[in-house]
Design a protein around this motif. Structure first.
Motif, PDB file in Angstrom:
ATOM      1  N   LEU A  42      24.063  45.190  45.671  1.00  0.00           N
ATOM      2  CA  LEU A  42      25.350  45.295  46.356  1.00  0.00           C
ATOM      3  C   LEU A  42      25.883  43.902  46.668  1.00  0.00           C
ATOM      4  CD1 LEU A  42      27.445  47.077  47.761  1.00  0.00           C
ATOM      5  CD2 LEU A  42      26.019  47.049  49.778  1.00  0.00           C
ATOM      6  N   VAL A  43      25.011  43.034  47.155  1.00  0.00           N
ATOM      7  CA  VAL A  43      25.414  41.663  47.466  1.00  0.00           C
ATOM      8  C   VAL A  43      26.005  41.016  46.216  1.00  0.00           C
ATOM      9  CG1 VAL A  43      24.553  39.363  48.035  1.00  0.00           C
ATOM     10  CG2 VAL A  43      23.770  41.334  49.339  1.00  0.00           C
ATOM     11  N   LYS A  44      25.331  41.251  45.092  1.00  0.00           N
ATOM     12  CA  LYS A  44      25.780  40.583  43.869  1.00  0.00           C
ATOM     13  C   LYS A  44      26.952  41.276  43.186  1.00  0.00           C
ATOM     14  CE  LYS A  44      21.582  39.646  43.840  1.00  0.00           C
ATOM     15  NZ  LYS A  44      20.331  40.163  43.352  1.00  0.00           N
ATOM     16  N   ALA A  45      27.334  42.426  43.690  1.00  0.00           N
ATOM     17  CA  ALA A  45      28.515  43.093  43.136  1.00  0.00           C
ATOM     18  C   ALA A  45      29.784  42.647  43.840  1.00  0.00           C
ATOM     19  CB  ALA A  45      28.364  44.607  43.246  1.00  0.00           C
ATOM     20  N   THR A  46      29.660  41.946  44.973  1.00  0.00           N
ATOM     21  CA  THR A  46      30.865  41.569  45.711  1.00  0.00           C
ATOM     22  C   THR A  46      31.819  40.642  44.951  1.00  0.00           C
ATOM     23  OG1 THR A  46      29.563  39.923  46.897  1.00  0.00           O
ATOM     24  CG2 THR A  46      29.984  41.985  48.022  1.00  0.00           C
ATOM     25  N   PRO A  47      31.385  39.853  43.952  1.00  0.00           N
ATOM     26  CA  PRO A  47      32.397  39.103  43.210  1.00  0.00           C
ATOM     27  C   PRO A  47      33.380  39.997  42.459  1.00  0.00           C
ATOM     28  CG  PRO A  47      30.245  38.176  42.794  1.00  0.00           C
ATOM     29  CD  PRO A  47      30.034  39.445  43.556  1.00  0.00           C
ATOM     30  N   LEU A  48      33.077  41.293  42.367  1.00  0.00           N
ATOM     31  CA  LEU A  48      34.008  42.188  41.676  1.00  0.00           C
ATOM     32  C   LEU A  48      35.090  42.723  42.611  1.00  0.00           C
ATOM     33  CD1 LEU A  48      31.469  44.206  39.546  1.00  0.00           C
ATOM     34  CD2 LEU A  48      32.850  42.266  38.864  1.00  0.00           C
ATOM     35  N   LEU A  49      35.012  42.317  43.886  1.00  0.00           N
ATOM     36  CA  LEU A  49      35.982  42.803  44.859  1.00  0.00           C
ATOM     37  C   LEU A  49      37.414  42.539  44.446  1.00  0.00           C
ATOM     38  CD1 LEU A  49      34.863  42.008  48.489  1.00  0.00           C
ATOM     39  CD2 LEU A  49      35.761  44.137  47.609  1.00  0.00           C
ATOM     40  N   PHE A  50      37.643  41.438  43.744  1.00  0.00           N
ATOM     41  CA  PHE A  50      39.027  41.117  43.399  1.00  0.00           C
ATOM     42  C   PHE A  50      39.618  42.155  42.451  1.00  0.00           C
ATOM     43  CE2 PHE A  50      36.937  39.240  39.823  1.00  0.00           C
ATOM     44  CZ  PHE A  50      37.860  39.256  38.795  1.00  0.00           C
ATOM     45  N   LEU A  51      38.727  42.861  41.710  1.00  0.00           N
ATOM     46  CA  LEU A  51      39.217  43.955  40.869  1.00  0.00           C
ATOM     47  C   LEU A  51      39.775  45.089  41.724  1.00  0.00           C
ATOM     48  CD1 LEU A  51      36.398  44.330  38.193  1.00  0.00           C
ATOM     49  CD2 LEU A  51      38.588  43.193  37.958  1.00  0.00           C
ATOM     50  N   LEU A  52      39.336  45.166  42.961  1.00  0.00           N
ATOM     51  CA  LEU A  52      39.775  46.232  43.850  1.00  0.00           C
ATOM     52  C   LEU A  52      40.978  45.808  44.676  1.00  0.00           C
ATOM     53  CD1 LEU A  52      36.317  47.454  45.154  1.00  0.00           C
ATOM     54  CD2 LEU A  52      37.688  48.363  43.330  1.00  0.00           C
ATOM     55  N   GLY A  53      41.525  44.643  44.377  1.00  0.00           N
ATOM     56  CA  GLY A  53      42.723  44.220  45.087  1.00  0.00           C
ATOM     57  C   GLY A  53      42.450  43.540  46.414  1.00  0.00           C
ATOM     58  N   VAL A  54      41.175  43.245  46.692  1.00  0.00           N
ATOM     59  CA  VAL A  54      40.867  42.492  47.906  1.00  0.00           C
ATOM     60  C   VAL A  54      40.723  41.034  47.496  1.00  0.00           C
ATOM     61  CG1 VAL A  54      39.191  42.138  49.752  1.00  0.00           C
ATOM     62  CG2 VAL A  54      39.699  44.436  48.954  1.00  0.00           C
ATOM     63  N   GLU A  55      41.407  40.143  48.210  1.00  0.00           N
ATOM     64  CA  GLU A  55      41.329  38.741  47.825  1.00  0.00           C
ATOM     65  C   GLU A  55      40.037  38.161  48.381  1.00  0.00           C
ATOM     66  OE1 GLU A  55      45.092  37.361  49.143  1.00  0.00           O
ATOM     67  OE2 GLU A  55      46.089  38.112  47.354  1.00  0.00           O
ATOM     68  N   ASP A  56      39.030  38.123  47.532  1.00  0.00           N
ATOM     69  CA  ASP A  56      37.698  37.745  47.982  1.00  0.00           C
ATOM     70  C   ASP A  56      37.419  36.281  47.677  1.00  0.00           C
ATOM     71  OD1 ASP A  56      37.564  37.887  45.270  1.00  0.00           O
ATOM     72  OD2 ASP A  56      35.487  38.532  45.258  1.00  0.00           O
ATOM     73  N   ILE A  57      36.164  35.873  47.870  1.00  0.00           N
ATOM     74  CA  ILE A  57      35.850  34.455  47.705  1.00  0.00           C
ATOM     75  C   ILE A  57      36.013  33.990  46.261  1.00  0.00           C
ATOM     76  CG2 ILE A  57      34.452  33.934  49.721  1.00  0.00           C
ATOM     77  CD1 ILE A  57      32.043  34.880  48.392  1.00  0.00           C
ATOM     78  N   VAL A  58      35.743  34.871  45.296  1.00  0.00           N
ATOM     79  CA  VAL A  58      35.901  34.443  43.906  1.00  0.00           C
ATOM     80  C   VAL A  58      37.370  34.209  43.587  1.00  0.00           C
ATOM     81  CG1 VAL A  58      35.613  35.124  41.514  1.00  0.00           C
ATOM     82  CG2 VAL A  58      33.790  35.539  43.137  1.00  0.00           C
ATOM     83  N   TYR A  59      38.230  35.088  44.092  1.00  0.00           N
ATOM     84  CA  TYR A  59      39.673  34.913  43.892  1.00  0.00           C
ATOM     85  C   TYR A  59      40.111  33.551  44.432  1.00  0.00           C
ATOM     86  CZ  TYR A  59      44.668  35.401  44.848  1.00  0.00           C
ATOM     87  OH  TYR A  59      46.021  35.188  44.918  1.00  0.00           O
ATOM     88  N   TRP A  60      39.677  33.243  45.650  1.00  0.00           N
ATOM     89  CA  TRP A  60      40.123  31.987  46.267  1.00  0.00           C
ATOM     90  C   TRP A  60      39.462  30.781  45.610  1.00  0.00           C
ATOM     91  CZ3 TRP A  60      44.453  31.619  48.579  1.00  0.00           C
ATOM     92  CH2 TRP A  60      44.969  32.693  49.293  1.00  0.00           C
ATOM     93  N   ALA A  61      38.215  30.935  45.155  1.00  0.00           N
ATOM     94  CA  ALA A  61      37.555  29.819  44.487  1.00  0.00           C
ATOM     95  C   ALA A  61      38.306  29.461  43.205  1.00  0.00           C
ATOM     96  CB  ALA A  61      36.104  30.172  44.171  1.00  0.00           C
ATOM     97  N   ARG A  62      38.743  30.485  42.472  1.00  0.00           N
ATOM     98  CA  ARG A  62      39.519  30.244  41.261  1.00  0.00           C
ATOM     99  C   ARG A  62      40.851  29.599  41.591  1.00  0.00           C
ATOM    100  NH1 ARG A  62      39.609  35.674  37.698  1.00  0.00           N
ATOM    101  NH2 ARG A  62      37.811  35.293  36.383  1.00  0.00           N
ATOM    102  N   GLU A  63      41.496  30.160  42.629  1.00  0.00           N
ATOM    103  CA  GLU A  63      42.824  29.709  43.000  1.00  0.00           C
ATOM    104  C   GLU A  63      42.778  28.265  43.524  1.00  0.00           C
ATOM    105  OE1 GLU A  63      45.888  30.786  42.867  1.00  0.00           O
ATOM    106  OE2 GLU A  63      46.586  29.126  44.131  1.00  0.00           O
ATOM    107  N   LEU A  64      41.817  27.957  44.385  1.00  0.00           N
ATOM    108  CA  LEU A  64      41.744  26.623  44.983  1.00  0.00           C
ATOM    109  C   LEU A  64      41.213  25.598  43.991  1.00  0.00           C
ATOM    110  CD1 LEU A  64      40.290  27.674  48.419  1.00  0.00           C
ATOM    111  CD2 LEU A  64      42.453  26.492  48.093  1.00  0.00           C
ATOM    112  N   GLY A  65      40.289  26.062  43.106  1.00  0.00           N
ATOM    113  CA  GLY A  65      39.665  25.114  42.200  1.00  0.00           C
ATOM    114  C   GLY A  65      40.544  24.721  41.025  1.00  0.00           C
ATOM    115  N   GLY A  66      41.518  25.558  40.690  1.00  0.00           N
ATOM    116  CA  GLY A  66      42.365  25.284  39.531  1.00  0.00           C
ATOM    117  C   GLY A  66      43.122  23.973  39.665  1.00  0.00           C
ATOM    118  N   THR A  67      43.538  23.419  38.527  1.00  0.00           N
ATOM    119  CA  THR A  67      44.278  22.159  38.531  1.00  0.00           C
ATOM    120  C   THR A  67      45.527  22.249  39.410  1.00  0.00           C
ATOM    121  OG1 THR A  67      43.590  21.961  36.250  1.00  0.00           O
ATOM    122  CG2 THR A  67      45.263  20.411  37.025  1.00  0.00           C
TER     123      THR A  67
END
Lengths: 240, 269, 293
Positions: free
Chosen positions: C209-234
């Motif tokens: 379950l812990v390792k499934a949380t990066p899929l949260l963004f597929l559910l429309g929740v802006e999770d840490i992976v979403y923000w990591a992509r957004e903040l890390g981008g050029t």
């Protein structure tokens, strides 16, 4: 008495759509300069300013929501927000599912960007974002298409040498090329794709669409839209 | 266009054969079923390659974890911790970055950034990490009596491992390992969703399912088709692993054969 | 955030970094860390509840109930979680709104499906379209929790079903000898005894379950992976005061450390719980614990 009449007239003009008093504006927040999240974490960009002005002119209270690009249309039709204002090109396929206002950005051009002048964009490896009109165009052009999930990765692929060129919206690529200090450059011809950018609405929301349409017309007529376009996209942008 | 023509055009589209362009308009149910099915070829490929190769590595790592020497034990423990402790999603991301820089210095490693090689490698390491943990647990619970009996027969070292310890370990680990196999196949859908690019519109089942969802703006047809394919695939995996399980336990009297997983499921990622 | 951050162009080194890491946008990623932890804290018990229901249904002597339980376990386990997430949330949302529509607007005469539009009466919308944004976010979060709970509940049901069977026959026979009804036996003997057998499997499920949380963004929740992509981008200077190149690598590295840390903490916690539960229990020890640490 006069005041009461004016209020009533406004309510009539606002029409059926204002039965719901807040209009939720759906955008992506990852497509500068159209829309992006600024340093303070708010939705910003050309469409933010445009949308706020349109809402003000139409007398609507608007609220901004961000959503994933892949599910932006399914979420609109199932009613999770009321409009899409996310740099979405008006295409026939999309017209079948949702309604568009008139365009507030003239028909867009897509462009190729490469790391060297000699790249042949019709036979080389060209990267594009998965499931975009650009990806479809590259597949048809005969070039070897390499698809990435995000626009960021498509440009990174050119920097890394994975792809010879990236094919994406011109306005998305322009700031990146300018900031790259000569590393990236435009190559080949620009390609007009799509029929301009408009706001997407549910087909059953005709009244709301007419309100926004009227607001866009008024912004086109008094020149504020052109000023906004130049402010965000530079002097060479197409205007009305 | 009849459905048979669609099968002829698109059944092997995911490998690059048949019609060059994907359908662009007038989508039919047949097209969706055929293309998503075509993509399943890659899911089966990724899963099968990773499973077979991962099985060997997992056995070695499990032995490493059980070793007395810290030189063998520590690296094995870290390998398992890193691959079990981080999301596959993030592993794909780092692997792709790593492969990119690797091929800059060693041009011969060029294929690593393509999904069929690079993603298979990541899945292989990932499943090896999970399976090693399962095997290690099983290894610890091999009954002492069996090992002592083997010694009494004069079996030591490699022959004892191959003929006594290893078969018993597999027998104990099998139910949990079956689960791992199921989840490995499920995890193959992540390959093109994150990390690795799809070249020439050749992708896995999820790639085509999301293509149709994007084109038709209707997620309620392609994703359930994908789900049905995976339910079928899961049934096949369960059947194959069940057959192996029966053969592993064939020496036991019928009543003692474990009908149910002894080991509680080792579920994934 | 800090007073000296008003003009980031003149800053460098640590001062720049301290400003950069405290922008409103970075607050969003820290907030998202909290969201993920909260989701885990709620989904864990919720999935257990679904799992318990599924397991009880699956071993029920009433055939249709048993089929329902077994069907739930088999189907949800057979489908990759990603495929499930991609359509299930919208389906769930529409389903809930449709039920409310039937209940609240009995004399609504327009069809709910108009072309591709899904239209329920305004009172049935979830949340109401006039609701403030935070209610929409809470609703989206609740849908994500429910989806996760349904998916992981199927796995938990499988584990609990196995654990219920692992309770030694002798104990159940003893209970019967004391004249307990099946219901009493289940409540007083099986349920209290099964946890020790279920814990290794449930512990594993928690890790998954812990390792499934990066899929949260597929559910429309802006999770840490979403923000990591957004903040890390050029970031180009035109749109931010803090331009930088492609920094996704560093953000994902932080995520990696976060997940490894979470795994380690969970491992230690589960180990303690196992020792606690084992106290005074005549378990098989090694054999039952074999699968996991």
């Amino acid at each position: 008495m006069k005041l009461v009449l004016a209020t009533a007239a406004l309510a009539l003009a606002a029409g059926a759509a204002t039965a719901q008093d807040v209009i939720r504006m759906g955008t992506e927040g990852a497509y500068p300069p159209y829309n992006f999240i600024d340093d303070s974490g708010e939705v910003a960009g050309f469409e933010r300013e445009l949308g706020d002005e349109l809402c003000a002119r139409a007398g609507l209270t608007c609220e901004w929501v961000t959503t994933d690009w892949d599910s932006i249309i399914p979420n609109l039709v199932s009613g999770n927000y009321d409009t899409i204002i996310a740099g979405m090109s008006i295409t026939d396929e999309r017209e079948e599912v949702i309604d568009f206002t008139q365009d507030y950005y003239p028909p867009t051009e897509s462009a190729y960007v490469a790391a060297s002048e000699e790249v042949d964009v019709l036979s080389g490896v060209v990267s594009a974002q998965t499931a975009t009109i650009q990806a479809g165009h590259v597949a048809e052009s005969g070039a070897a298409l390499l698809e990435f999930a995000t626009p960021e990765e498509t440009v990174a692929a050119v920097r890394d040498g994975e792809a010879d060129a990236v094919f994406a919206d011109y306005d998305y690529l322009l700031p990146l090329v300018e900031a790259s200090g000569g590393e990236l450059m435009f190559v080949g011809e620009r390609v007009p794709l799509g029929g301009g950018v408009g706001m997407g609405l549910r087909e059953s929301d005709a009244a709301l669409r007419d309100q926004f349409d009227a607001a866009i017309t008024s912004m086109k007529e008094d020149g504020t839209l052109n000023a906004l376009l130049v402010e965000w996209f530079g002097e060479q942008v197409g205007t009305y | 266009m009849s459905c048979w023509e669609i099968v002829a055009d698109y059944a092997f589209r995911s490998l690059g054969y048949g019609e060059r362009l994907l359908p662009r308009s007038d989508f039919t149910l047949c097209q969706q079923v055929v293309l998503i099915g075509s993509g399943m070829i890659w899911n089966v490929y990724f899963g099968a390659v990773a499973l077979v190769a991962g099985f060997a590595l997992a056995t070695l790592v499990a032995l490493g974890k059980a070793a007395r020497s810290p030189w063998l034990r520590k690296p094995s423990e870290w390998f398992v911790f890193v691959f079990r402790g981080s999301p596959l999603f993030i592993q794909f991301f780092f692997a792709y970055f790593f492969f990119l820089s690797l091929k800059q210095s060693v041009p011969a490693l060029d294929p690593l950034t393509s999904a069929p090689v690079g993603a298979a490698l990541v899945l292989f390491l990932n499943t090896a990490g999970y399976s090693a943990e399962i095997f290690h647990g099983a290894l610890r619970s091999v009954p002492r009596g069996e090992v002592e009996a083997a010694e009494a027969y004069g079996l030591t070292g490699w022959p004892r491992f191959r003929r006594i310890v290893w078969p018993t370990m597999l027998r104990l680990a099998w139910p949990a390992y079956t689960n791992e196999a199921i989840f490995l196949f499920h995890a193959t859908t992540l390959v093109f969703l994150s990390g690795f690019p799809a070249a020439g519109q050749k992708g896995d089942a999820l790639y085509y399912a999301s293509y149709f969802a994007d084109q038709t703006f209707n997620p309620f047809v392609p994703y359930p088709i994908l789900a049905l394919y995976f339910i079928a695939l899961t049934l096949v995996i369960v059947a194959i692993f069940g057959a192996v399980n029966r053969s592993l336990n064939r020496h036991l009297p019928a009543a003692r054969r474990p009908a149910r997983p002894r080991f509680l499921p080792q579920i994934v990622r | 955030m800090f007073a000296y951050c008003s003009d980031p162009q003149v800053l460098d080194g640590l001062a720049w970094l301290s400003c950069y890491l405290t922008t409103g946008k970075h607050m969003a990623i820290y907030w998202a860390v909290g969201t993920v932890l909260l989701l885990l804290a709620i989904t864990g018990p919720a999935a257990l509840l679904f799992g318990f229901g599924g397991a009880v249904a699956a071993r029920s002597p009433v055939a249709p109930l048993s089929w329902l339980g077994r069907g739930y376990i088999a189907i949800v386990r057979g489908v990759p979680d990603i495929a499930f997430f991609l359509f299930f949330v919208i389906a769930l949302d529409q389903g809930l709104e449709y039920l409310r529509h039937l209940a609240l607007c009995p004399d609504w005469d327009q069809p709910v499906r108009q072309g591709s539009d899904f239209l329920v009466c305004p009172q049935a919308k979830l949340p109401l379209s006039s609701a403030p944004q935070w209610q929409h976010e809470v609703y989206g979060f609740a849908l994500a929790v429910l989806t996760f709970a349904i998916v992981f509940g199927a796995f938990a049901a499988n584990v609990l079903h196995g654990a219920m069977r692992a309770v030694p026959r002798a104990q159940i026979e003893t209970a019967e000898a004391y004249g307990m009804t099946p219901r009493q036996t289940f409540r007083r003997i099986v349920v209290p005894q099964m946890w020790i057998y279920a814990l290794p499997g449930l512990g594993n499920l928690w890790m998954v379950l812990v390792k499934a949380t990066p899929l949260l963004f597929l559910l429309g929740v802006e999770d840490i992976v979403y923000w990591a992509r957004e903040l890390g981008g050029t970031k180009t200077p035109q749109f931010t005061d803090y331009p930088h190149g492609d920094w996704r690598m560093w953000y994902f590295l932080a995520l990696l450390v976060f997940y490894l840390g979470l795994t380690r903490v969970s491992e230690i916690g589960l180990e303690r719980l196992m020792i606690r539960l084992s106290r005074g229990q005549a378990t098989l020890g090694g054999a039952a614990q074999g699968g996991v640490r």
